[in-house]
Design an enzyme around this catalytic site. Structure first.
Site, PDB file in Angstrom:
ATOM      1  N   HIS A   1       0.912  -0.521   0.013  1.00 42.24           N
ATOM      2  CA  HIS A   1      -0.071  -0.264   0.280  1.00 42.24           C
ATOM      3  C   HIS A   1       1.412   1.327   0.266  1.00 42.24           C
ATOM      4  O   HIS A   1      -0.053   2.000  -0.226  1.00 42.24           O
ATOM      5  CB  HIS A   1      -1.007   0.155   1.447  1.00 42.24           C
ATOM      6  CG  HIS A   1      -2.306  -1.284   1.425  1.00 42.24           C
ATOM      7  ND1 HIS A   1      -2.886  -1.681   0.359  1.00 42.24           N
ATOM      8  CD2 HIS A   1      -2.623  -2.064   2.397  1.00 42.24           C
ATOM      9  CE1 HIS A   1      -3.635  -2.602   0.940  1.00 42.24           C
ATOM     10  NE2 HIS A   1      -3.176  -2.836   1.820  1.00 42.24           N
TER      11      HIS A   1
ATOM     12  N   ASP B   1      -2.257 -10.933  -2.072  1.00 44.78           N
ATOM     13  CA  ASP B   1      -2.983 -10.219  -0.727  1.00 44.78           C
ATOM     14  C   ASP B   1      -4.282 -10.318  -0.924  1.00 44.78           C
ATOM     15  O   ASP B   1      -5.229 -10.030  -2.407  1.00 44.78           O
ATOM     16  CB  ASP B   1      -1.982  -9.011  -1.038  1.00 44.78           C
ATOM     17  CG  ASP B   1      -2.358  -8.581   1.146  1.00 44.78           C
ATOM     18  OD1 ASP B   1      -1.968  -8.620   2.422  1.00 44.78           O
ATOM     19  OD2 ASP B   1      -3.704  -7.807   1.277  1.00 44.78           O
TER      20      ASP B   1
ATOM     21  N   HIS C   1      -6.255  -7.391  -0.343  1.00 42.62           N
ATOM     22  CA  HIS C   1      -6.425  -5.872  -0.895  1.00 42.62           C
ATOM     23  C   HIS C   1      -5.652  -5.888  -1.612  1.00 42.62           C
ATOM     24  O   HIS C   1      -4.168  -5.875  -1.936  1.00 42.62           O
ATOM     25  CB  HIS C   1      -5.648  -5.490   0.153  1.00 42.62           C
ATOM     26  CG  HIS C   1      -6.588  -5.419   2.188  1.00 42.62           C
ATOM     27  ND1 HIS C   1      -5.593  -6.743   2.979  1.00 42.62           N
ATOM     28  CD2 HIS C   1      -7.742  -4.875   2.344  1.00 42.62           C
ATOM     29  CE1 HIS C   1      -6.225  -7.064   3.887  1.00 42.62           C
ATOM     30  NE2 HIS C   1      -7.752  -6.015   3.691  1.00 42.62           N
TER      31      HIS C   1
ATOM     32  N   ASP D   1      -3.882 -13.082   3.728  1.00 39.89           N
ATOM     33  CA  ASP D   1      -5.206 -12.280   4.818  1.00 39.89           C
ATOM     34  C   ASP D   1      -6.390 -12.858   4.044  1.00 39.89           C
ATOM     35  O   ASP D   1      -7.768 -12.487   3.897  1.00 39.89           O
ATOM     36  CB  ASP D   1      -5.008 -10.980   4.373  1.00 39.89           C
ATOM     37  CG  ASP D   1      -4.751 -10.004   3.595  1.00 39.89           C
ATOM     38  OD1 ASP D   1      -4.566 -10.866   2.469  1.00 39.89           O
ATOM     39  OD2 ASP D   1      -4.333  -8.877   3.795  1.00 39.89           O
TER      40      ASP D   1
ATOM     41  N   TYR E   1      -2.828 -12.263   9.227  1.00 41.56           N
ATOM     42  CA  TYR E   1      -3.405 -11.954  10.659  1.00 41.56           C
ATOM     43  C   TYR E   1      -4.037 -12.549  11.340  1.00 41.56           C
ATOM     44  O   TYR E   1      -3.666 -12.238  12.782  1.00 41.56           O
ATOM     45  CB  TYR E   1      -3.892  -9.824  10.275  1.00 41.56           C
ATOM     46  CG  TYR E   1      -3.905  -9.426   9.134  1.00 41.56           C
ATOM     47  CD1 TYR E   1      -2.438  -8.466  10.350  1.00 41.56           C
ATOM     48  CD2 TYR E   1      -4.196  -9.263   7.924  1.00 41.56           C
ATOM     49  CE1 TYR E   1      -1.422  -7.608   8.743  1.00 41.56           C
ATOM     50  CE2 TYR E   1      -3.475  -8.468   7.269  1.00 41.56           C
ATOM     51  CZ  TYR E   1      -2.012  -7.628   7.568  1.00 41.56           C
ATOM     52  OH  TYR E   1      -1.827  -6.679   6.263  1.00 41.56           O
TER      53      TYR E   1
HETATM   54  C1  SP5 Z   1      -1.231  -5.341   4.201  1.00 41.70           C
HETATM   55  C2  SP5 Z   1      -2.266  -5.470   4.219  1.00 41.70           C
HETATM   56  O1  SP5 Z   1      -2.487  -6.170   4.170  1.00 41.70           O
HETATM   57  N1  SP5 Z   1      -2.920  -3.881   4.820  1.00 41.70           N
HETATM   58  C3  SP5 Z   1      -4.202  -4.311   5.564  1.00 41.70           C
HETATM   59  C4  SP5 Z   1      -4.979  -2.992   5.340  1.00 41.70           C
HETATM   60  C5  SP5 Z   1      -6.320  -2.593   4.874  1.00 41.70           C
HETATM   61  N2  SP5 Z   1      -6.980  -2.243   6.919  1.00 41.70           N
HETATM   62  C6  SP5 Z   1      -7.496  -2.257   7.005  1.00 41.70           C
HETATM   63  C7  SP5 Z   1      -8.693  -2.412   8.195  1.00 41.70           C
HETATM   64  C8  SP5 Z   1     -10.280  -2.286   8.631  1.00 41.70           C
HETATM   65  C9  SP5 Z   1     -10.153  -1.971   9.848  1.00 41.70           C
HETATM   66  N3  SP5 Z   1     -10.106  -3.203  10.092  1.00 41.70           N
HETATM   67  C10 SP5 Z   1     -10.467  -3.047  11.817  1.00 41.70           C
HETATM   68  C11 SP5 Z   1      -9.890  -3.366  12.826  1.00 41.70           C
HETATM   69  C12 SP5 Z   1     -10.051  -3.478  13.871  1.00 41.70           C
HETATM   70  N4  SP5 Z   1      -8.882  -3.583  14.578  1.00 41.70           N
HETATM   71 ZN    ZN Z   2      -3.679  -7.642   2.523  1.00 38.58          ZN
END
Ligand code: SP5
Ligand code: ZN
Length: 376
Positions: free
Chosen positions: A173, A209, A211, A299, A338
């Site tokens: 990102h 990934d 995302h 993920d 995660y």
């Molecule tokens: C590298 C990668 O996988 N980054 C992922 C970033 C996306 N994160 C979005 C998070 C949205 C909020 N999730 C709620 C978690 C509460 N702790």
């Molecule tokens: Zn991700």
């Protein structure tokens, strides 16, 4: 976590990657428990214990400037010290750098902006979300993660068929001059650029990934010498990075057609996910690339709290078989993932699949109806 059979793909790592350990990330204005935590390193190390371990070698700032604006690199390297000098610990008890002010195009309305003298206001020039905080160990870990990717790329440039960079914090990102999404510097882009600089003519980055890797896409958007292909949860269904990752984003200028996005519906599962991996595999194969970087986020897994894609360990092994089957020199770079109990075995399964795919050269079709696992 069991070590599994002895494997030959080196695992490049650094103890410094443990030094970034966000206990919280600010999401919708609230500190929520950290997801991209230091324990990820050891979860992965345990699972890849059958692989040779290589410690990352330090690379200088010049290597980072190949894909990033020097101002971003200098900001990340210095901002925590500036934050401590700003007395935010004394004022509000905050020892991590968190933005609160964002000079977006809507704010500047076309007017020229100066840099904010207050560091708490300057942060929003570089940070594009509130989740991606900078603590005391963040820069050493970010630099070490980049070194992991660059060291893995150097091994592959020197003839190792494939190397895995245990890079965290992750990178895909991170844009030329911006950070967010738990990413600070773009490790996969650094690896791809290093392969170009070592003489490879056309490098493909395939992003597994869950995302969309908006940072990698942005870095190579106008370039035809590095392809970017990604499968990810459809941002149109509400998922991060929200405003990028649609199928009609295909690159521009010299990079026209060198970006490919395959957005997937929540609940996709192994079969359709592997069909998308196959499509990217064919796209890379047709483009005549001579090296591969895999942005290995795990993920998309069913147990992962950060995505709804429902992919299994067999799915990740199958993706490795398919991409390894391209027979290209390959750098695998860790991205997201995660769920600590399953994270390591998902990575290990992909590494195993990739090595097996490279050895057996399964670059032909994925047989119809092969189900969750790709053909051996
Ligand atoms: C590298 C990668 O996988 N980054 C992922 C970033 C996306 N994160 C979005 C998070 C949205 C909020 N999730 C709620 C978690 C509460 N702790
Ligand atoms: Zn991700």
């Amino acid at each position: 976590m069991s070590a599994g059979p002895v494997s030959s793909m080196p695992v490049v790592w650094s103890p410094d990657t443990r030094r970034h350990d966000p206990k919280h990330e600010v999401w919708v204005g609230v500190p929520t428990p950290g997801t991209e935590v230091s324990a990820r390193v050891d979860a992965i190390l345990d699972a890849v214990a059958g692989h040779p371990l290589v410690e990352a070698q330090p690379h200088g700032a010049e290597a980072l400037h190949r894909v990033h604006d020097p101002e971003l690199v200098a900001f990340l390297a210095s901002v925590h010290d500036r934050w401590l000098a700003g007395e935010y610990v004394e004022l509000v008890g905050q020892d991590r750098v968190v933005p609160y002010f964002f000079p977006t195009p809507a704010m500047s309305a076309g007017l020229p902006l100066r840099d904010a003298p207050a560091v708490h206001a300057l942060v929003g020039r570089f940070a594009y979300d509130t989740m991606t905080t900078v603590g005391p160990g963040t820069w050493p870990a970010v630099a070490a993660a980049a070194d992991c990717a660059l060291t893995a790329a150097a091994l592959v440039a020197a003839g190792t068929p494939a190397a895995y960079a245990l890079a965290r914090p992750p990178g895909h990102h991170a844009t030329p001059a911006g950070y967010g999404g738990s990413c600070y510097l773009n490790n996969a882009a650094l690896a791809a650029q290093a392969l170009r600089d070592a003489g490879r003519d056309r490098v493909a980055v395939v992003d597994l990934d869950a995302h969309h890797g908006n940072g990698t896409q942005a870095i190579f958007w106008e370039r035809g010498d590095v392809l970017y292909g990604s499968l990810h949860v459809d941002p149109g269904t509400g998922w991060f990075p929200h405003v990028l990752g649609y199928a009609d984003e295909t690159g521009s200028g010299g990079g026209s057609g060198a970006t490919r996005n395959l957005p997937l519906a929540p609940g996709t599962g192994d079969d359709a996910w592997l069909d998308a991996v196959s499509a990217l595999r064919d796209w890379v194969s047709d483009a005549g690339c001579d090296a591969l970087v895999v942005s290995l986020g795990v993920d998309a897994a069913a147990a992962d709290p950060e995505s709804p894609l429902e992919v299994t360990e067999d799915g990740y092994r199958g993706a490795g078989l398919l991409l390894g089957g391209l027979g290209l020199p390959s750098v695998l770079v860790q991205e997201g993932g995660y769920h600590l109990p399953s994270l390591g075995s998902l990575v290990a399964a992909n590494l195993d699949g990739h090595e097996q795919g490279q050895v057996s050269g399964t670059s032909g079709e994925r047989s119809a109806g092969s189900g969750p696992s790709a053909p051996a």
